[in-house]
Design a protein around this motif. Structure first.
Motif, PDB file in Angstrom:
ATOM      1  N   HIS A   1       0.795  -1.228   0.000  1.00 30.88           N
ATOM      2  CA  HIS A   1       0.000   0.000   0.000  1.00 30.88           C
ATOM      3  C   HIS A   1       0.831   1.284   0.000  1.00 30.88           C
ATOM      4  CE1 HIS A   1      -3.175  -2.821   0.769  1.00 30.88           C
ATOM      5  NE2 HIS A   1      -2.677  -3.160   1.942  1.00 30.88           N
ATOM      6  N   PHE A   2       1.978   1.292   0.674  1.00 30.82           N
ATOM      7  CA  PHE A   2       2.860   2.459   0.726  1.00 30.82           C
ATOM      8  C   PHE A   2       2.142   3.699   1.254  1.00 30.82           C
ATOM      9  CE2 PHE A   2       4.968  -0.395  -2.136  1.00 30.82           C
ATOM     10  CZ  PHE A   2       6.319  -0.187  -1.910  1.00 30.82           C
ATOM     11  N   ARG A   3       1.329   3.508   2.303  1.00 32.70           N
ATOM     12  CA  ARG A   3       0.593   4.646   2.873  1.00 32.70           C
ATOM     13  C   ARG A   3       1.135   5.087   4.226  1.00 32.70           C
ATOM     14  NH1 ARG A   3      -4.213   1.901   0.611  1.00 32.70           N
ATOM     15  NH2 ARG A   3      -4.501   0.849   2.611  1.00 32.70           N
ATOM     16  N   ARG A   4       1.439   4.131   5.116  1.00 34.34           N
ATOM     17  CA  ARG A   4       1.784   4.484   6.494  1.00 34.34           C
ATOM     18  C   ARG A   4       2.588   3.336   7.096  1.00 34.34           C
ATOM     19  NH1 ARG A   4      -0.415   7.180  11.254  1.00 34.34           N
ATOM     20  NH2 ARG A   4      -0.832   5.725  12.967  1.00 34.34           N
ATOM     21  N   THR A   5       3.765   3.633   7.609  1.00 33.64           N
ATOM     22  CA  THR A   5       4.579   2.609   8.259  1.00 33.64           C
ATOM     23  C   THR A   5       4.794   2.967   9.722  1.00 33.64           C
ATOM     24  OG1 THR A   5       6.721   3.626   7.736  1.00 33.64           O
ATOM     25  CG2 THR A   5       5.751   2.151   6.070  1.00 33.64           C
ATOM     26  N   LEU A   6       5.013   1.956  10.550  1.00 33.67           N
ATOM     27  CA  LEU A   6       5.098   2.135  11.995  1.00 33.67           C
ATOM     28  C   LEU A   6       6.376   1.501  12.537  1.00 33.67           C
ATOM     29  CD1 LEU A   6       1.435   1.063  12.904  1.00 33.67           C
ATOM     30  CD2 LEU A   6       2.257   3.372  12.378  1.00 33.67           C
ATOM     31  N   VAL A   7       6.988   2.197  13.488  1.00 31.23           N
ATOM     32  CA  VAL A   7       8.132   1.660  14.241  1.00 31.23           C
ATOM     33  C   VAL A   7       7.882   1.940  15.712  1.00 31.23           C
ATOM     34  CG1 VAL A   7      10.613   1.830  14.692  1.00 31.23           C
ATOM     35  CG2 VAL A   7       9.758   1.981  12.340  1.00 31.23           C
ATOM     36  N   GLY A   8       8.134   0.948  16.556  1.00 34.39           N
ATOM     37  CA  GLY A   8       8.020   1.120  18.002  1.00 34.39           C
ATOM     38  C   GLY A   8       9.344   0.807  18.669  1.00 34.39           C
TER      39      GLY A   8
ATOM     40  N   HIS B   1      30.855  -2.119  -7.598  1.00 31.21           N
ATOM     41  CA  HIS B   1      30.049  -1.533  -6.528  1.00 31.21           C
ATOM     42  C   HIS B   1      28.694  -1.117  -7.105  1.00 31.21           C
ATOM     43  CE1 HIS B   1      29.458   1.806  -3.288  1.00 31.21           C
ATOM     44  NE2 HIS B   1      28.708   0.742  -3.063  1.00 31.21           N
ATOM     45  N   ASP B   2      27.894  -2.107  -7.472  1.00 40.99           N
ATOM     46  CA  ASP B   2      26.581  -1.832  -8.024  1.00 40.99           C
ATOM     47  C   ASP B   2      25.506  -2.041  -6.971  1.00 40.99           C
ATOM     48  OD1 ASP B   2      27.055  -4.560  -7.939  1.00 40.99           O
ATOM     49  OD2 ASP B   2      25.711  -4.991  -9.612  1.00 40.99           O
ATOM     50  N   VAL B   3      24.402  -1.297  -7.088  1.00 45.85           N
ATOM     51  CA  VAL B   3      23.276  -1.428  -6.168  1.00 45.85           C
ATOM     52  C   VAL B   3      21.984  -1.398  -6.985  1.00 45.85           C
ATOM     53  CG1 VAL B   3      24.417  -0.438  -4.148  1.00 45.85           C
ATOM     54  CG2 VAL B   3      23.255   1.076  -5.759  1.00 45.85           C
ATOM     55  N   LEU B   4      20.922  -1.957  -6.406  1.00 49.60           N
ATOM     56  CA  LEU B   4      19.614  -1.920  -7.035  1.00 49.60           C
ATOM     57  C   LEU B   4      18.783  -0.805  -6.419  1.00 49.60           C
ATOM     58  CD1 LEU B   4      18.610  -5.684  -7.339  1.00 49.60           C
ATOM     59  CD2 LEU B   4      19.769  -4.228  -8.995  1.00 49.60           C
ATOM     60  N   ARG B   5      17.981  -0.161  -7.244  1.00 54.05           N
ATOM     61  CA  ARG B   5      17.106   0.897  -6.771  1.00 54.05           C
ATOM     62  C   ARG B   5      15.667   0.595  -7.195  1.00 54.05           C
ATOM     63  NH1 ARG B   5      19.900   1.515  -3.284  1.00 54.05           N
ATOM     64  NH2 ARG B   5      21.581   3.035  -3.032  1.00 54.05           N
ATOM     65  N   THR B   6      14.736   0.764  -6.244  1.00 54.53           N
ATOM     66  CA  THR B   6      13.329   0.464  -6.458  1.00 54.53           C
ATOM     67  C   THR B   6      12.574   1.708  -6.914  1.00 54.53           C
ATOM     68  OG1 THR B   6      13.277  -1.329  -4.852  1.00 54.53           O
ATOM     69  CG2 THR B   6      11.202  -0.263  -5.316  1.00 54.53           C
ATOM     70  N   LEU B   7      11.724   1.539  -7.901  1.00 56.63           N
ATOM     71  CA  LEU B   7      10.849   2.610  -8.368  1.00 56.63           C
ATOM     72  C   LEU B   7       9.661   2.765  -7.419  1.00 56.63           C
ATOM     73  CD1 LEU B   7       9.930   4.630 -10.554  1.00 56.63           C
ATOM     74  CD2 LEU B   7       8.844   2.711 -11.732  1.00 56.63           C
ATOM     75  N   LEU B   8       9.475   3.988  -6.901  1.00 58.66           N
ATOM     76  CA  LEU B   8       8.408   4.247  -5.931  1.00 58.66           C
ATOM     77  C   LEU B   8       7.340   5.208  -6.441  1.00 58.66           C
ATOM     78  CD1 LEU B   8      10.444   4.613  -2.604  1.00 58.66           C
ATOM     79  CD2 LEU B   8       9.301   2.579  -3.500  1.00 58.66           C
ATOM     80  N   GLY B   9       7.659   6.027  -7.435  1.00 59.61           N
ATOM     81  CA  GLY B   9       6.686   7.015  -7.873  1.00 59.61           C
ATOM     82  C   GLY B   9       6.923   7.452  -9.309  1.00 59.61           C
ATOM     83  N   VAL B  10       5.888   8.059  -9.894  1.00 59.62           N
ATOM     84  CA  VAL B  10       5.929   8.512 -11.279  1.00 59.62           C
ATOM     85  C   VAL B  10       5.414   9.945 -11.344  1.00 59.62           C
ATOM     86  CG1 VAL B  10       4.981   8.181 -13.591  1.00 59.62           C
ATOM     87  CG2 VAL B  10       5.646   6.200 -12.225  1.00 59.62           C
ATOM     88  N   ASP B  11       6.132  10.792 -12.053  1.00 62.47           N
ATOM     89  CA  ASP B  11       5.667  12.148 -12.353  1.00 62.47           C
ATOM     90  C   ASP B  11       5.401  12.197 -13.853  1.00 62.47           C
ATOM     91  OD1 ASP B  11       5.323  14.834 -12.944  1.00 62.47           O
ATOM     92  OD2 ASP B  11       6.761  15.496 -11.436  1.00 62.47           O
ATOM     93  N   ARG B  12       4.152  11.991 -14.244  1.00 61.72           N
ATOM     94  CA  ARG B  12       3.818  11.897 -15.662  1.00 61.72           C
ATOM     95  C   ARG B  12       3.931  13.249 -16.368  1.00 61.72           C
ATOM     96  NH1 ARG B  12       2.197   6.850 -16.617  1.00 61.72           N
ATOM     97  NH2 ARG B  12       1.453   5.624 -14.846  1.00 61.72           N
TER      98      ARG B  12
ATOM     99  N   PRO C   1       3.238   3.321 -10.570  1.00 63.06           N
ATOM    100  CA  PRO C   1       4.536   2.802 -10.142  1.00 63.06           C
ATOM    101  C   PRO C   1       4.513   1.388  -9.565  1.00 63.06           C
ATOM    102  CG  PRO C   1       3.661   4.229  -8.454  1.00 63.06           C
ATOM    103  CD  PRO C   1       2.675   4.278  -9.601  1.00 63.06           C
ATOM    104  N   GLY C   2       3.319   0.827  -9.328  1.00 65.06           N
ATOM    105  CA  GLY C   2       3.258  -0.480  -8.678  1.00 65.06           C
ATOM    106  C   GLY C   2       4.028  -1.549  -9.421  1.00 65.06           C
ATOM    107  N   THR C   3       3.835  -1.647 -10.742  1.00 69.50           N
ATOM    108  CA  THR C   3       4.551  -2.674 -11.497  1.00 69.50           C
ATOM    109  C   THR C   3       6.048  -2.407 -11.563  1.00 69.50           C
ATOM    110  OG1 THR C   3       3.998  -1.468 -13.525  1.00 69.50           O
ATOM    111  CG2 THR C   3       2.569  -3.317 -12.921  1.00 69.50           C
ATOM    112  N   GLY C   4       6.452  -1.180 -11.236  1.00 74.78           N
ATOM    113  CA  GLY C   4       7.879  -0.866 -11.222  1.00 74.78           C
ATOM    114  C   GLY C   4       8.645  -1.643 -10.179  1.00 74.78           C
ATOM    115  N   LEU C   5       7.951  -2.130  -9.143  1.00 74.53           N
ATOM    116  CA  LEU C   5       8.617  -2.956  -8.134  1.00 74.53           C
ATOM    117  C   LEU C   5       9.175  -4.232  -8.743  1.00 74.53           C
ATOM    118  CD1 LEU C   5       6.082  -2.625  -5.181  1.00 74.53           C
ATOM    119  CD2 LEU C   5       8.416  -1.740  -5.222  1.00 74.53           C
ATOM    120  N   LEU C   6       8.615  -4.649  -9.867  1.00 73.54           N
ATOM    121  CA  LEU C   6       9.066  -5.879 -10.516  1.00 73.54           C
ATOM    122  C   LEU C   6      10.232  -5.631 -11.468  1.00 73.54           C
ATOM    123  CD1 LEU C   6       5.547  -7.344 -11.406  1.00 73.54           C
ATOM    124  CD2 LEU C   6       6.840  -7.557  -9.271  1.00 73.54           C
TER     125      LEU C   6
END
Length: 385
Positions: A156-163, A253-264, A235-240
């Motif tokens: 969902h990417f709406r709200r995360t919690l840490v205690g 020294h390569d890293v992977l980056r996840t797509l989280l948003g789109v500015d059309r 952006p949901g399918t971008g996770l794949l």
């Protein structure tokens, strides 16, 4: 060290709660879906049942319970140490612009000559995780491994919690747990297993986490061309389809980056961490066997240092895998967890979660940093006397 699994369900309540043993350093880690943690009751129950113990946990994109992936209830792990000092530090983030100083404050609270490692659990959305880790690394030193992940909220990417400590689960918290002393064995592994496709490209325009152009072409145009009909789900399918990036001067020294948003409007893509101009880039895609192999490599790397083989008492593993891997594998997600579990001792207690970002030393450089779309495995034990 003694390790014990704890569980909560709506039908049975808590199973396995016991008071902290006098004189022991007790740490309780928990993971659960956001709904199970809202209101803070589960956190407060753990604190009340274990006087003097340090309690910390987060919301997830799914919990790892030994070799199973579950979405219901709360899963927890209690660790009692004999010869290890455990410290807990917590900070509140007020926007991602504070991320680096937040990490530095956490690191200064834990820094010590005998600091063996840090477990970091952070807010999963309103954070610049790369800067958070950099600030923490600046304070504790590059030789201290930092392992952990960002809290999740399923797909969902709406709200995360840490205690942490007396603070029940809530947005904006970051907790760092330090393990001090010569007895603790703090071992880690990190791997991905994604396959590259399409040509190598160069990042020609970006602003921090915003990717504007690849090879002079709007980034969204390229993704739409390669993803075809799946691009409608961005952006949901971008996770794949994560993006592998690296500095041409440090190709290993390569890293992977996840797509989280789109500015059309600007045809730009928003990723989980910075994408520097001039770096190389390549699209990646998943394969069931490849991701399972990556999980096994991560677990084998964590076990390579002999945390369990030379342990006094129990040993434990804390696994953090990316929610994008879970979405890609679907009903077969337990294949990667089982692949990792089979590389760990049968007696080892295993807890973990699916995250919005993984934190671990890079397998090549050894420098702790943010990863995406990886599996990270931390093993904990105390050396035999």
């Amino acid at each position: 060290m003694r390790a014990q699994s704890l569980k909560w369900s709506g039908a049975a309540g808590w199973q396995g709660l016991q008071p902290a043993r006098a004189g022991s350093a007790s740490l309780i880690l928990y993971v659960a879906g956001r709904e199970a943690l809202e209101g803070g009751e589960r956190h407060r129950e753990l604190v009340a049942a274990h006087p003097g113990a340090m309690v910390a946990g987060c919301s997830t994109g799914g919990q790892i319970d030994d070799a199973d992936v579950v979405d219901d209830g709360v899963q927890a792990l209690r660790l009692d140490f004999d010869a290890t000092v455990v410290r807990l530090a917590c900070e509140r983030l007020h926007g991602e612009g504070e991320s680096r100083v937040c990490g530095w404050r956490l690191g200064m609270a834990l820094a010590a000559p005998d600091l063996a490692g840090v477990l970091l659990i952070a807010e999963g959305l309103d954070v610049h995780a790369g800067e958070l880790v950099s600030g923490l690394r600046d304070a504790v030193g590059t030789q201290v491994p930092i392992v952990g992940g960002l809290a999740g909220d399923g797909p969902h990417f709406r709200r995360t919690l840490v205690g942490a400590g007396e603070m029940p689960p809530q947005p904006g918290l970051v907790v760092a747990i330090g393990f001090l002393g010569s007895a603790v064995r703090f071992s880690h592994g990190c791997s991905a297993g994604w396959d590259a496709f399409g040509p190598l490209r160069s990042i020609t325009a970006s602003e921090g986490r915003i990717l504007r152009e690849l090879d002079g072409e709007p980034a969204l145009d390229l993704y739409e061309r390669y993803l075809g009909p799946e691009a409608a789900g961005l952006p949901g399918t971008g996770l794949l389809y994560p993006l592998r990036i690296w500095n041409a001067e440090e190709p290993e020294h390569d890293v992977l980056r996840t797509l989280l948003g789109v500015d059309r409007e600007t045809r730009s893509l928003i990723f989980a961490a910075d994408l520097p101009v001039g770096w190389r880039a390549q699209l990646m895609r998943g394969r069931f066997g490849g991701l399972a192999d990556g999980a096994a490599i991560a677990a084998a790397g964590a076990g390579r240092h002999g945390a369990a083989r030379q342990a006094r008492g129990d040993s434990a593993a804390f696994i953090v895998s990316c929610v994008g891997r879970r979405l890609m594998m679907g009903q077969r997600v337990e294949e990667e967890v089982l692949a990792a579990r089979e590389c760990l001792p049968p007696s080892m207690r295993v807890l973990g979660f699916y995250s919005y970002g993984e934190i671990a030393p890079h397998p090549t450089t050894g420098r702790s940093e943010l990863h995406n779309q990886t599996m990270t495995v931390l093993t904990l034990a105390e050396a035999a006397g």
